[in-house]
Design an enzyme around this catalytic site. Structure first.
Site, mmCIF file in Angstrom:
data_model
loop_
_atom_site.group_PDB
_atom_site.id
_atom_site.type_symbol
_atom_site.label_atom_id
_atom_site.label_comp_id
_atom_site.label_asym_id
_atom_site.label_seq_id
_atom_site.Cartn_x
_atom_site.Cartn_y
_atom_site.Cartn_z
ATOM 1 N N ARG A 312 0.819 -1.220 0.000
ATOM 2 C CA ARG A 312 0.000 0.000 0.000
ATOM 3 C C ARG A 312 0.848 1.264 0.000
ATOM 4 N NH1 ARG A 312 -0.352 -2.989 4.492
ATOM 5 N NH2 ARG A 312 0.196 -2.137 6.543
ATOM 6 N N HIS A 428 -25.471 14.588 -3.774
ATOM 7 C CA HIS A 428 -26.789 14.097 -4.165
ATOM 8 C C HIS A 428 -26.961 12.635 -3.780
ATOM 9 C CE1 HIS A 428 -27.669 17.762 -6.506
ATOM 10 N NE2 HIS A 428 -26.357 17.773 -6.666
#
Length: 585
Positions: A312, A428
């Protein structure tokens, strides 16, 4: 003599259990005092708060004024960092000490971006020289591919690059490509295959010409189940598409799943040597030379990295080969310079002005005192659409730990759940819950002063939403404000927004390779800061192992012709039997 050196008070406190450190106790008392305080009050009593509670470094600007903290909070958090040995652990990491205790490894992703003029000797080896030797080989290879000098088995130039990897060998490259797509070589196509679900491979290759396709197989051990399963399918796809070997046909088209050799380039390779074809269409990022050679990849085209690079933390290592192919060696070097700039900021800047330290301490504050379980990362930049997914691995694989460095079970919360979506899409979707839900979710809003694609007033509208959302989260809308708008009394409670939702706002001039490097490094070091406070090993990942081991045991039970003897729990046994029935239906 070294043996006579007495530990400093800070070192003594760093080995003291976290809850017994003086700063922790002071923070608990302080938290009870500040918890009822609203951000409206904090701003009203300190008109300069918005200018004061900011920090800058390596081209990033952090406004942390909309957090539920006071100057005293910050002083106590910084005291906790000192008592936890953050400075000492930072210096140990940069010096190459083996701070990954469970694997007895150094943690040297910072060496991946040190300039050529630097030197870092670890176990008698200058790791910076090793890094730049690999970078030079990557650059030469990238230049050959991008210029058309590297040719496929049939003599055609490479137009398509497919990166095969999983975890850090996928999330970093995918994120970097999407983030820097504006700077990519647009006459080349880049795809990424990670999931062992065959759909991932089939859809990634369905419209590609094998004669013009290069695969990068990224696996440190060259044994990762998902990666090698996909790599073997890619090998068959290439050989069939080129008409090479037993699996090929003279038309150059692949009759199986995975698409066709569009362009008919395969007919020239019929009957050729398989390894010669593979050598032209596959390169490896690995340390397993024997496994790479057995696969058929020329080990001259194997780009290595080291056990001190966690997956990572590897996007700026050879794992970033697809990134370099996309944006070119010079742009890749700019990204490395951005990483290094933030490394130096983190290493040398006092805590009160240090972006990663401030962000990390605020994360601890919300996780352990407010009980926040998640953190939302909300980039207002479409090119950063994969950034939250990348951070999920960086943060949760690093700090999702339940024991301390010495193996004791923690009695406090560690890593939070990170998630997010680009703005304004998320507004939204899930912002409703952040604004009016019952769960506290600290947010990082990321924006830029300039867009890479100017179009009318789009960017100003986009950025107005960054500032509006941070303001709305902090201050909300009171009952009085709702009533003043003439809202019917029955509706007033529904339109009230309590506010007091904390957020950071991070700004930069524009998204470019340098800025991406600084942004990623900022979160890397924030994660490190949190891990030091919690006293955990942020650089191992044993939690991902058990499921992989069990999966390997189950595979033959799913595929055997006869009914296998199952010795799992009753649920797993029933699910395996159900799957076998569905599989043969």
């Amino acid at each position: 003599m070294a043996g006579d050196t007495q530990p400093s008070p800070t070192e003594d406190l760093a080995t003291t259990p976290l809850r017994e450190r003086p700063a922790w106790a002071a923070l608990q008392t302080h938290f009870e005092q500040i918890r009822p305080t609203h951000l409206r009050e904090l701003f009203a009593t300190d008109p300069t708060r918005g200018e004061r509670m900011t920090a800058q470094g390596a081209g990033l600007y952090l406004d942390y004024s909309k957090n539920r903290v006071t100057d005293e909070t910050l002083q106590l958090l910084q005291a906790l960092a000192k008592q936890s040995g953050l400075h000492e652990r930072t210096q140990a990491m940069f010096a190459g000490q083996r701070i990954n205790v469970s694997e007895n490894r150094s943690v040297l992703h910072v060496a991946l971006r040190m300039p050529r003029s630097a030197s870092l000797i670890v176990d008698g080896v200058d790791v910076v020289a090793q890094v730049h030797e690999v970078l030079d080989r990557m650059s030469a290879f990238a230049d050959r591919v991008r210029s058309g000098g590297w040719r496929g088995h049939t003599g055609q130039p490479i137009r398509n690059v497919v990166n095969i990897g999983i975890g850090g060998s996928d999330l970093g490259p995918v994120m970097a490509y999407e983030a820097l797509r504006h700077y990519s070589k647009r006459d080349m196509t880049f795809r990424f295959v990670s999931n062992v679900d065959s759909t991932d491979f089939v859809e990634a290759t369905r419209d590609l010409d094998p004669a013009q396709t290069l695969f990068i197989v990224s696996s440190k051990t060259f044994t990762t189940l998902e990666t090698m399963t996909n790599a073997r399918s890619a090998r068959e796809w290439v050989l069939a598409g080129l008409g090479v070997g037993a699996g090929g046909d003279e038309s150059g088209r692949d009759s199986g799943a995975g698409g066709s050799g569009v362009g008919g380039g395969g007919s020239n390779g019929g009957g050729g040597d398989e390894n010669a074809a593979i050598a032209k269409h596959f390169v490896a990022v690995s340390t397993n030379a024997a496994g790479v050679a057995e696969f058929g990849i020329d080990t001259d085209n194997m780009f290595g990295f080291w056990d001190w690079v966690g997956g990572r933390y590897s996007m700026d290592s050879a794992i970033g080969l697809s990134t370099m192919l996309a944006i070119g060696p010079d742009r890749f070097a700019e990204m490395l310079a951005g990483f290094h700039a933030m490394d130096e900021h983190f290493r040398n800047t006092p805590p009160q002005d240090n972006l990663p330290v401030l962000m990390g301490l605020l994360s601890v504050w919300y996780r352990d005192f407010f009980g926040a379980q998640t953190c939302a990362v909300l980039p207002y930049e479409q090119y950063l659409k994969r950034f939250p997914a990348y951070l999920q691995q960086l943060t949760m694989e690093s700090n999702g730990k339940h024991v301390t460095l010495d193996g004791a079970h923690v009695d406090y919360d560690t890593g939070a759940i990170f998630w997010g979506e680009p703005g304004t899409n998320g507004q939204h979707s899930f912002y409703q819950l952040i604004h009016q839900g019952t769960t506290l979710i600290p947010c990082d809003l990321i924006g830029f002063g300039q867009t890479l694609n100017p179009l009318g007033s789009h960017h100003d509208i986009l950025m107005s939403n960054v500032f509006a959302q941070a303001q709305a989260l902090a201050f909300g809308k009171t009952v009085q404000e709702v009533r003043a708008q003439g809202t019917p009394e029955a509706v007033v409670p529904h339109r009230v927004m309590e506010g007091n939702r904390p957020s950071n706002t991070i700004l930069a001039t524009r998204l470019d390779p340098h800025t991406l490097g600084t942004l990623v490094a900022c979160y890397e070091h924030s994660v490190f800061t949190q891990g030091v406070i919690w006293g955990i090993d942020s650089f191992d990942q044993w939690g991902v192992e058990l499921g992989k081991v069990l999966a390997k045991q189950i595979i033959p039970e799913l595929t055997s012709e006869s009914e296998p003897e199952l010795a799992h729990d009753s649920s797993t046994n029933a699910l395996i039997r159900r799957y076998r029935a569905l599989r043969s239906a």
